[in-house]
Structure formats: structure tokens, C-alpha cells
Design an enzyme around this catalytic site. Structure first.
Site, PDB file in Angstrom:
ATOM      1  N   HIS A  53       0.842  -1.193   0.000  1.00  0.00           N
ATOM      2  CA  HIS A  53       0.000   0.000   0.000  1.00  0.00           C
ATOM      3  C   HIS A  53       0.882   1.249   0.000  1.00  0.00           C
ATOM      4  O   HIS A  53       2.102   1.166   0.134  1.00  0.00           O
ATOM      5  CB  HIS A  53      -0.944  -0.003   1.214  1.00  0.00           C
ATOM      6  CG  HIS A  53      -0.242  -0.005   2.533  1.00  0.00           C
ATOM      7  ND1 HIS A  53      -0.187  -1.106   3.342  1.00  0.00           N
ATOM      8  CD2 HIS A  53       0.447   0.956   3.179  1.00  0.00           C
ATOM      9  CE1 HIS A  53       0.499  -0.821   4.432  1.00  0.00           C
ATOM     10  NE2 HIS A  53       0.902   0.428   4.359  1.00  0.00           N
TER      11      HIS A  53
HETATM   12  P1  TYD Z   1      -1.748  -2.650   7.294  1.00  0.00           P
HETATM   13  O1  TYD Z   1      -1.279  -1.254   7.507  1.00  0.00           O
HETATM   14  O2  TYD Z   1      -2.398  -2.965   5.987  1.00  0.00           O
HETATM   15  O3  TYD Z   1      -0.577  -3.682   7.570  1.00  0.00           O
HETATM   16  P2  TYD Z   1       0.820  -3.998   6.869  1.00  0.00           P
HETATM   17  O4  TYD Z   1       1.306  -2.786   6.175  1.00  0.00           O
HETATM   18  O5  TYD Z   1       1.675  -4.389   7.987  1.00  0.00           O
HETATM   19  O6  TYD Z   1       0.645  -5.150   5.951  1.00  0.00           O
HETATM   20  O7  TYD Z   1      -2.730  -3.015   8.486  1.00  0.00           O
HETATM   21  C1  TYD Z   1      -3.172  -4.335   8.689  1.00  0.00           C
HETATM   22  C2  TYD Z   1      -4.489  -4.267   9.437  1.00  0.00           C
HETATM   23  O8  TYD Z   1      -4.289  -3.669  10.716  1.00  0.00           O
HETATM   24  C3  TYD Z   1      -5.554  -3.444   8.721  1.00  0.00           C
HETATM   25  O9  TYD Z   1      -6.798  -4.113   8.881  1.00  0.00           O
HETATM   26  C4  TYD Z   1      -5.589  -2.136   9.467  1.00  0.00           C
HETATM   27  C5  TYD Z   1      -5.129  -2.523  10.860  1.00  0.00           C
HETATM   28  N1  TYD Z   1      -4.357  -1.452  11.523  1.00  0.00           N
HETATM   29  C6  TYD Z   1      -4.942  -0.699  12.517  1.00  0.00           C
HETATM   30  O10 TYD Z   1      -6.120  -0.885  12.878  1.00  0.00           O
HETATM   31  N2  TYD Z   1      -4.208   0.296  13.103  1.00  0.00           N
HETATM   32  C7  TYD Z   1      -2.922   0.550  12.739  1.00  0.00           C
HETATM   33  O11 TYD Z   1      -2.276   1.470  13.316  1.00  0.00           O
HETATM   34  C8  TYD Z   1      -2.321  -0.239  11.702  1.00  0.00           C
HETATM   35  C9  TYD Z   1      -0.914  -0.006  11.254  1.00  0.00           C
HETATM   36  C10 TYD Z   1      -3.080  -1.235  11.124  1.00  0.00           C
END
Ligand code: TYD
Length: 138
Positions: A53
Site C-alpha cells: 500500500h
Molecule cells: P496494514 O497497515 O495494511 O498492515 P501492513 O502494512 O503491515 O501489511 O494493516 C493491517 C491491518 O491492521 C488493517 O486491517 C488495518 C489494521 N491497523 C490498525 O487498525 N491500526 C494501525 O495502526 C495499523 C498499522 C493497522
């Protein structure tokens, strides 16, 4: 527009003595933003990748607090891979950069210092949409 040239590995302040090390990060001092949130990724199964992302506004400092991994940054034109394996260095990621985190070593801990609280509306989760956005097509 953002460029991966604006993303760089920065050395963090480290105090070393025979009993071990301590690394300190202070917002607006060692990183060019106020730190509003800290989160960390751990227990990452072998072969798994994270990220996939970009963010509209969020700035982050990514640190390999333990172990190692690769961060692939992509500004829509160029890509660059950063290998992180030291807790006293952090990768500064500016807004509008697509990132993939891959090749986590066993037991790796990815510490992330972020400039804002979690806001799902700040995410680009679709790569094609991200490319159109940075080309001013949407
Ligand atoms: P995401 O940022 O997509 O994870 P990564 O980059 O590590 O693959 O987040 C994964 C899930 O966690 C998504 O459902 C959103 C949630 N999340 C939160 O609720 N709060 C946060 O601060 C973060 C970073 C993620």
C-alpha cells in the site's frame, strides 16, 4: 510529487556501553515529523510479505528492531530496495510511496514510527489507483 530519492536510511542516536545499547528517536529532532503512533510487526511467518500500500499524507520511519527484511519502495516511476538489519538505522518513507516489506528473517521485528494516528482513508490499497492518482488522472 514524491520521489524515492526523498526516502533514505538515517542513522539514529545510539548510546553504547558494555551492558548493551540504547537507541533514541525524538520527533522533529531525529525524524522530521512529530511521532503520533508506534506499531510493530512481529511473528511474521516465513515467506510472508507485508505492506502492499501507499499513504496520502503519512510519513513513517521503519526500523528493523530485530532481525532483517527488505523494503521495496516505488514512486510510480522508480523502485528501490532497502535492506534493513540494524536497530540504530531507520528508513524514512515520505507520502505517496508504494511499499512492500518482504524477506523477513525468523524473529524479525519491524518497528514503525508514524506521523499520524491510524486513518484508513489515508491508504492507497489499489496499485492501479495509486498510479493514476500520482499521474493526476483521478
Ligand atoms: P496494514 O497497515 O495494511 O498492515 P501492513 O502494512 O503491515 O501489511 O494493516 C493491517 C491491518 O491492521 C488493517 O486491517 C488495518 C489494521 N491497523 C490498525 O487498525 N491500526 C494501525 O495502526 C495499523 C498499522 C493497522
Amino acid at each position: 510529487m514524491s520521489s524515492i530519492l526523498d526516502c533514505k536510511v538515517i542513522p539514529l542516536y545510539k548510546i553504547h556501553n558494555r551492558a548493551g545499547n540504547i537507541t533514541i528517536v525524538e520527533g522533529k529532532k531525529n525524524v522530521p515529523f512529530e511521532v503520533k503512533r508506534i506499531y510493530y510487526l512481529y511473528d511474521i511467518p516465513g515467506g510472508e510479505g507485508r505492506g502492499g500500500h501507499a499513504h496520502r499524507e503519512l510519513r513513517q520511519l521503519i526500523v528493523a528492531a530485530s532481525g532483517s527484511f527488505n523494503v521495496i519502495l516505488d514512486d510510480g516511476k522508480d523502485k528501490k530496495t532497502f535492506y534493513l538489519n540494524r536497530p540504530d538505522y531507520g528508513l524514512l518513507v515520505v507520502p505517496c510511496i508504494w511499499r512492500e516489506l518482504v524477506d523477513f528473517s525468523s524473529g524479525a521485528i519491524c518497528l514503525v514510527l508514524a506521523s499520524d494516528i491510524y486513518k484508513e482513508e489515508d491508504y492507497f490499497r489499489n496499485y492501479d489507483f495509486f498510479l493514476k492518482y500520482i499521474d493526476n488522472e483521478v
